[in-house]
Design an enzyme around this catalytic site. Structure first.
Site, PDB file in Angstrom:
ATOM      1  CD  GLU A  58      -3.035  -0.861   0.130  1.00  0.00           C
ATOM      2  OE1 GLU A  58      -3.335   0.299  -0.211  1.00  0.00           O
ATOM      3  OE2 GLU A  58      -3.534  -1.867  -0.404  1.00  0.00           O
ATOM      4  CB  SER A  60     -52.678 -17.609  42.796  1.00  0.00           C
ATOM      5  OG  SER A  60     -54.085 -17.588  42.847  1.00  0.00           O
TER       6      SER A  60
END
Length: 645
Positions: free
Chosen positions: A97, A367
């Site tokens: 690069e 309940s």
């Protein structure tokens, strides 16, 4: 004289032309400057500014051990320092690069001219002149446009960047932010994605393969086009050899044994499995860290094995019975003794519905709320053997009925809870005071509104599964209250800690004696009451069933010495199920799930003593009062079905 006048006119004309040219040049220069740089962003003056720059944020969800469960957005990983990498990793990128990276000032004019000449000869763009610094500018500051103006801006910002950052900082940023295909940004994420290893362990061949990708990360993705990626990697190795980064032997070895990606280890069902957990983690993290922090890594309390077990059991039970009983959805929460959410299932399928029924759904517990009524009674001086009449009652016009439709006469609190007798719970709440029941529920961790109405004794107020399960955990921990938590830490991709959970001491919610008495009663529910289908063979457990009006919600919440778990079953549209009670599908789901949760754990007793057997005298006394109550009610057979509301 005429000659002098002509010379003077010539000077005036020449001066005018030169002045015009200067003016034109000034105008064109200003216009060109404005054209090129009018929208140029300011160059960052520190590396930290660039570390926090991101176009698309990424969030990683981890389990309790730091293993990745799922990722939303691009794949980022914790940044790796340049000096932690093998030398051949940065060298591979520099060779292909930007070989003159350490010589130029951000713009390599020699490289630009070389690229222009090569492209001119080829008649097309075959070589770029961008330096690593320019690529960093393009990726993190500018847009990836290829227009001339953008390239000029790139060059100017690259030079400014080199004035503020060191070469090491620039290269480190580049290696941790460059896109390398397959949603992976940076060498660490790419190394784990392609080779299932950290970047610090990359071989020369693997480094060359990664360095091959920035040119065309999608086209050269080795999981899609391995041959092209390996060919480009060979070019990288040639460039490394030419640059003197490697010798001929290393080059030849890497060429002979090119790198290849391993099989994708990510979970293909990650979205469906962890979607609800991901949403919950994001919502929690938003309250814990500053807004707009990119690249979050959220470590949770989840045990993936137990979470999968929760999903598996829900799906299996609803596949077997859901359609016939009109039960469409279910949710599960599992809490460790310290409050950590070890597992939860927010529903059957996240892809079908993102609604999290374990956290977001507010439903009536029926309940399943009664234990808080009885705990308030114990705090007020009752005990499990205290006797209360199961008989018709009228509380300011409210006349609660038992699920069975009949009455048992004089019963103990323990018997009333075991059989989930509504009239007893309503009377006890009235006697100790609704306000006291509400206060206890809030003290135990129920944060949903609890109206001070008589019907709250039978679970008429809406709660969510997490808070109800957390409230039951108080009984399991001898009355100590621990806030449930889901996130252990939040970091960014650099590893900076943004939040870390700190253990806090438990708060006393009730006395040890009250908690243990309730555990005794709740064990009885599982041993011989409405929760018998939840019993774990060979292991002590305690819990309570719950069913709301018209079978719209069914619950089972219970615990062992190791975990507290809650289960809810119902329909999102609030439509009634077909006779589904808490002792049915929820108890079955709880039992199967907790069996898997405890399969490798040693058997441990609950802290509470085993349920006390009534003495012969107490049995005769209970029988006497039961006969006495026959004048106004029928005595139900002691072996009656334990279903309830």
């Amino acid at each position: 004289m005429e000659r002098e006048r002509r010379e003077q006119r010539r000077r005036v004309i020449l001066g005018g032309v030169l002045g015009g040219l200067v003016l034109l040049g000034t105008v064109l220069g200003f216009s060109g400057w404005h054209w090129a740089f009018h929208d140029l962003p300011a160059a960052p003056t520190s590396a930290s500014e660039l570390w926090s720059t991101r176009r698309e944020p990424s969030v990683t969800l981890q389990d309790r051990d730091g293993h990745v469960l799922a990722v939303r957005g691009p794949l980022y990983a914790r940044a790796v320092a340049l000096d932690a990498l093998p030398a051949h990793v940065p060298q591979a990128f520099l060779a292909i690069e930007d070989q003159r990276f350490y010589e130029h000032d951000g713009v390599d004019l020699r490289g630009v001219l070389r690229a222009l000449w090569v492209n001119f000869q080829a008649g097309r763009s075959v070589q770029g002149g961008s330096t690593i610094t320019m690529q960093l500018v393009k990726n993190l500051i500018l847009t990836p446009d290829r227009h001339l103006r953008r390239k000029i801006q790139e060059m100017r910002l690259a030079r400014q960047l080199e004035d503020h950052l060191t070469k090491t900082e620039i290269l480190e940023l580049y290696l941790n932010r460059i896109y390398l295909g397959a949603r992976a940004f940076g060498v660490e994420a790419a190394a784990r994605r392609y080779f299932d290893k950290p970047a610090t362990e990359l071989t020369l061949a693997e480094a060359a393969l990664l360095a091959a990708l920035p040119k065309a990360p999608s086209r050269l993705d080795p999981t899609v086009n391995l041959a092209a990626a390996q060919a480009r990697a060979a070019t990288v190795l040639d460039a490394m050899l030419a640059a003197g980064f490697i010798d001929q032997a290393a080059h030849d070895d890497a060429i002979a044994l090119p790198a290849a990606p391993v099989a994708d280890t990510s979970d293909p069902n990650a979205t469906a499995m962890w979607g609800h957990a991901f949403d919950y983690a994001l919502a929690e993290a938003a309250d814990l860290v500053a807004a707009e922090v990119p690249d979050l890594v959220i470590r949770t309390t989840l045990d993936p094995t137990l979470s999968r077990a929760a999903h598996d059991v829900i799906e299996a039970v609803l596949d077997e019975n859901g359609e016939t009983q009109n039960a469409g959805e279910a949710a599960v929460v599992l809490l460790a003794p310290d409050g950590a959410i070890r597992a939860f299932a927010g529903g059957r399928d996240y892809a079908t519905s993102q609604f999290n029924r374990a956290i977001q759904a507010q439903r009536q517990p029926g309940s399943a709320f009664k234990p808080f009524v009885f705990a308030a009674a114990l705090e007020a001086g009752y005990d499990p053997s205290s006797a209360v009449w199961d008989e018709p009652i009228d509380l300011e016009g409210w006349t609660p009925q038992n699920f069975s439709g009949g009455f048992r006469g004089l019963v103990t609190l323990q018997e009333a809870l075991k059989r989930s007798i509504n009239t007893v719970a309503a009377q006890v709440a009235d006697q100790v005071g609704i306000a006291r029941v509400v206060e206890l529920g809030q003290r135990f961790g129920i944060s949903s509104p609890l109206p001070e109405l008589p019907a709250i004794a039978l679970g008429a107020a809406e709660v969510n599964l997490l808070e109800l399960t957390s409230a039951y955990a108080v009984f399991a921990s001898d009355g100590a209250r621990r806030e449930p938590y889901f996130i252990t830490s939040v970091t960014n991709s650099r590893g900076d800690v943004l939040f870390e959970h700190a253990d806090s001491p438990a708060r006393r919610a009730t006395t040890v004696e009250t908690a243990r008495s309730m555990s005794t009663m709740l064990q009885d529910v599982v041993l011989s009451g409405t929760g018998r289908r939840a019993a774990l063979p060979g292991r002590a457990s305690a819990g309570k069933t719950g069913t709301s009006q018209s079978f719209r919600d069914a619950w089972f919440i219970g615990y062992t010495a190791d975990y507290t778990a809650g289960v809810w079953v119902g329909n999102d549209d609030d439509s009634p199920m077909d006779d589904v009670t808490g002792g049915g599908l929820p108890a079955i789901i709880w039992q199967r799930f907790m069996t898997r949760v405890h399969q490798d754990l040693p058997v441990r007793p609950l802290s509470a003593p085993a349920p006390r057997t009534r003495s012969e005298r107490e049995e005769r006394l209970a029988a006497f009062y039961s006969d006495l109550s026959a004048s106004f009610s029928a005595i139900l057979d002691d072996g009656a079905s334990p279903t309830e509301r």
